[in-house]
Design a protein around this motif. Structure first.
Motif, mmCIF file in Angstrom:
data_model
loop_
_atom_site.group_PDB
_atom_site.id
_atom_site.type_symbol
_atom_site.label_atom_id
_atom_site.label_comp_id
_atom_site.label_asym_id
_atom_site.label_seq_id
_atom_site.Cartn_x
_atom_site.Cartn_y
_atom_site.Cartn_z
ATOM 1 N N PRO A 107 70.291 37.863 110.396
ATOM 2 C CA PRO A 107 69.375 36.745 110.657
ATOM 3 C C PRO A 107 68.858 36.676 112.099
ATOM 4 O O PRO A 107 67.662 36.474 112.320
ATOM 5 C CB PRO A 107 70.206 35.509 110.312
ATOM 6 C CG PRO A 107 71.316 35.986 109.459
ATOM 7 C CD PRO A 107 71.553 37.420 109.805
ATOM 8 N N GLU A 108 69.733 36.867 113.063
ATOM 9 C CA GLU A 108 69.331 36.710 114.466
ATOM 10 C C GLU A 108 68.300 37.748 114.905
ATOM 11 O O GLU A 108 67.547 37.518 115.852
ATOM 12 C CB GLU A 108 70.555 36.727 115.393
ATOM 13 C CG GLU A 108 71.401 37.971 115.329
ATOM 14 C CD GLU A 108 72.468 37.976 114.229
ATOM 15 O OE1 GLU A 108 73.218 38.963 114.176
ATOM 16 O OE2 GLU A 108 72.542 37.026 113.418
ATOM 17 N N GLU A 109 68.215 38.878 114.210
ATOM 18 C CA GLU A 109 67.225 39.913 114.531
ATOM 19 C C GLU A 109 65.801 39.457 114.235
ATOM 20 O O GLU A 109 64.848 40.008 114.772
ATOM 21 C CB GLU A 109 67.448 41.168 113.677
ATOM 22 C CG GLU A 109 68.706 41.930 113.934
ATOM 23 C CD GLU A 109 68.791 43.118 112.997
ATOM 24 O OE1 GLU A 109 68.676 44.251 113.509
ATOM 25 O OE2 GLU A 109 68.942 42.917 111.773
ATOM 26 N N LEU A 110 65.665 38.495 113.333
ATOM 27 C CA LEU A 110 64.348 38.138 112.812
ATOM 28 C C LEU A 110 63.727 36.914 113.472
ATOM 29 O O LEU A 110 62.524 36.691 113.340
ATOM 30 C CB LEU A 110 64.453 37.930 111.300
ATOM 31 C CG LEU A 110 64.950 39.183 110.557
ATOM 32 C CD1 LEU A 110 65.286 38.859 109.112
ATOM 33 C CD2 LEU A 110 63.937 40.297 110.650
ATOM 34 N N ILE A 111 64.519 36.137 114.198
ATOM 35 C CA ILE A 111 63.995 34.933 114.845
ATOM 36 C C ILE A 111 62.946 35.336 115.880
ATOM 37 O O ILE A 111 63.156 36.237 116.686
ATOM 38 C CB ILE A 111 65.130 34.109 115.476
ATOM 39 C CG1 ILE A 111 66.075 33.616 114.368
ATOM 40 C CG2 ILE A 111 64.583 32.936 116.287
ATOM 41 C CD1 ILE A 111 67.356 32.985 114.847
ATOM 42 N N GLY A 112 61.799 34.680 115.806
ATOM 43 C CA GLY A 112 60.700 34.963 116.728
ATOM 44 C C GLY A 112 59.706 35.986 116.213
ATOM 45 O O GLY A 112 58.655 36.181 116.812
ATOM 46 N N LYS A 113 60.011 36.645 115.112
ATOM 47 C CA LYS A 113 59.110 37.661 114.574
ATOM 48 C C LYS A 113 57.988 37.011 113.766
ATOM 49 O O LYS A 113 58.105 35.894 113.278
ATOM 50 C CB LYS A 113 59.868 38.648 113.672
ATOM 51 C CG LYS A 113 60.961 39.407 114.401
ATOM 52 C CD LYS A 113 60.411 40.208 115.552
ATOM 53 C CE LYS A 113 61.513 40.929 116.293
ATOM 54 N NZ LYS A 113 61.120 41.363 117.604
ATOM 55 N N THR A 114 56.895 37.740 113.614
ATOM 56 C CA THR A 114 55.770 37.311 112.790
ATOM 57 C C THR A 114 55.769 38.164 111.529
ATOM 58 O O THR A 114 55.698 39.390 111.605
ATOM 59 C CB THR A 114 54.438 37.469 113.550
ATOM 60 O OG1 THR A 114 54.526 36.748 114.779
ATOM 61 C CG2 THR A 114 53.273 36.929 112.731
ATOM 62 N N LEU A 115 55.877 37.488 110.379
ATOM 63 C CA LEU A 115 55.983 38.152 109.090
ATOM 64 C C LEU A 115 54.788 37.787 108.229
ATOM 65 O O LEU A 115 53.971 36.957 108.611
ATOM 66 C CB LEU A 115 57.277 37.722 108.384
ATOM 67 C CG LEU A 115 58.576 37.808 109.180
ATOM 68 C CD1 LEU A 115 59.743 37.278 108.357
ATOM 69 C CD2 LEU A 115 58.839 39.227 109.638
ATOM 70 N N ILE A 116 54.721 38.384 107.044
ATOM 71 C CA ILE A 116 53.673 38.072 106.076
ATOM 72 C C ILE A 116 54.324 37.426 104.858
ATOM 73 O O ILE A 116 55.333 37.925 104.347
ATOM 74 C CB ILE A 116 52.911 39.346 105.643
ATOM 75 C CG1 ILE A 116 52.310 40.049 106.864
ATOM 76 C CG2 ILE A 116 51.840 39.008 104.604
ATOM 77 C CD1 ILE A 116 51.332 39.217 107.650
ATOM 78 N N ALA A 117 53.739 36.315 104.397
ATOM 79 C CA ALA A 117 54.270 35.602 103.238
ATOM 80 C C ALA A 117 53.149 35.252 102.271
ATOM 81 O O ALA A 117 51.998 35.079 102.672
ATOM 82 C CB ALA A 117 54.977 34.319 103.683
ATOM 83 N N ILE A 118 53.512 35.140 100.998
ATOM 84 C CA ILE A 118 52.625 34.519 100.014
ATOM 85 C C ILE A 118 53.046 33.061 99.986
ATOM 86 O O ILE A 118 54.203 32.746 99.700
ATOM 87 C CB ILE A 118 52.766 35.152 98.615
ATOM 88 C CG1 ILE A 118 52.473 36.641 98.686
ATOM 89 C CG2 ILE A 118 51.833 34.460 97.628
ATOM 90 C CD1 ILE A 118 52.690 37.368 97.367
ATOM 91 N N THR A 119 52.126 32.178 100.330
ATOM 92 C CA THR A 119 52.489 30.771 100.542
ATOM 93 C C THR A 119 52.109 29.844 99.402
ATOM 94 O O THR A 119 52.449 28.655 99.459
ATOM 95 C CB THR A 119 51.855 30.255 101.846
ATOM 96 O OG1 THR A 119 50.438 30.433 101.770
ATOM 97 C CG2 THR A 119 52.417 30.993 103.052
ATOM 98 N N ASN A 120 51.436 30.342 98.376
ATOM 99 C CA ASN A 120 51.032 29.428 97.303
ATOM 100 C C ASN A 120 51.741 29.695 95.976
ATOM 101 O O ASN A 120 51.231 29.369 94.921
ATOM 102 C CB ASN A 120 49.514 29.423 97.126
ATOM 103 C CG ASN A 120 48.948 30.761 96.691
ATOM 104 O OD1 ASN A 120 49.555 31.799 96.904
ATOM 105 N ND2 ASN A 120 47.762 30.732 96.106
ATOM 106 N N LEU A 121 52.928 30.270 96.041
ATOM 107 C CA LEU A 121 53.752 30.396 94.844
ATOM 108 C C LEU A 121 54.417 29.043 94.576
ATOM 109 O O LEU A 121 54.713 28.304 95.517
ATOM 110 C CB LEU A 121 54.833 31.462 95.043
ATOM 111 C CG LEU A 121 54.358 32.899 95.191
ATOM 112 C CD1 LEU A 121 55.523 33.806 95.558
ATOM 113 C CD2 LEU A 121 53.682 33.381 93.926
#
Length: 164
Positions: A107-121
């Motif tokens: 988890p701590e590796e990912l804080i602050g990163k910019t990811l891609i999500a599908i937001t309307n599921l």
């Protein structure tokens, strides 16, 4: 200046890093973000075949692909696989997404990163927590073992930016 270190999969052991074109403790940079293809060994990689079915443009355009910033990430109690993400999706309200990727990332590796999500599921309850979307990943097999790579983009992309 501290280099922008990209998290690596937990399952990538030191002896495999050389085969992948990576060296221990060193981040290869091309434009400050990605390792150039010529420095990665893809010889043991197997990918799934492409889908035969086609999706019409109207159906595809209903999916909201957005850049999201990881504000917090933690392991879900009583789950070996799930990580709980608290995300900035540009709306001003935090979004929670659960993803079964703990075998690949801490988890701590990912804080602050910019990811891609599908937001309307539609929201989906998982382990008593409502997950509101899906993070996109690339999956392949390498020498008989599954690999998963979260799609990460440049941190200059603002939260909520729409992908086309």
């Amino acid at each position: 200046m501290i280099p922008n270190v990209i998290p690596t999969m937990k399952t990538m052991k030191a002896e495999n890093k050389e085969a992948h074109g990576e060296s221990e403790g060193k981040v290869e940079e091309a434009s400050g973000f990605f390792t150039p293809n010529e420095k990665i060994d893809f010889s043991g990689v197997k990918i799934e075949p492409l889908f035969e079915d086609q999706v019409d443009f109207e159906t595809f355009s209903k999916s909201a692909f957005r850049a999201v910033k990881v504000k917090d990430c933690k392991a879900v109690p009583k789950s070996k696989k799930l990580l709980q993400f608290t995300l900035d999706d540009g709306t001003g309200t935090d979004r929670t997404i659960l993803s079964g990727i703990h075998a690949y990332y801490e988890p701590e590796e990912l804080i602050g990163k910019t990811l891609i999500a599908i937001t309307n599921l539609p929201p989906r309850p998982m382990m008593g927590i409502e997950s509101c979307g899906m993070l996109l990943s690339a999956v392949n097999e390498r020498n008989g073992e599954e690999e998963l790579h979260l799609l990460m983009v440049d941190n200059h992309i603002p939260a909520g930016a729409k992908l086309y």
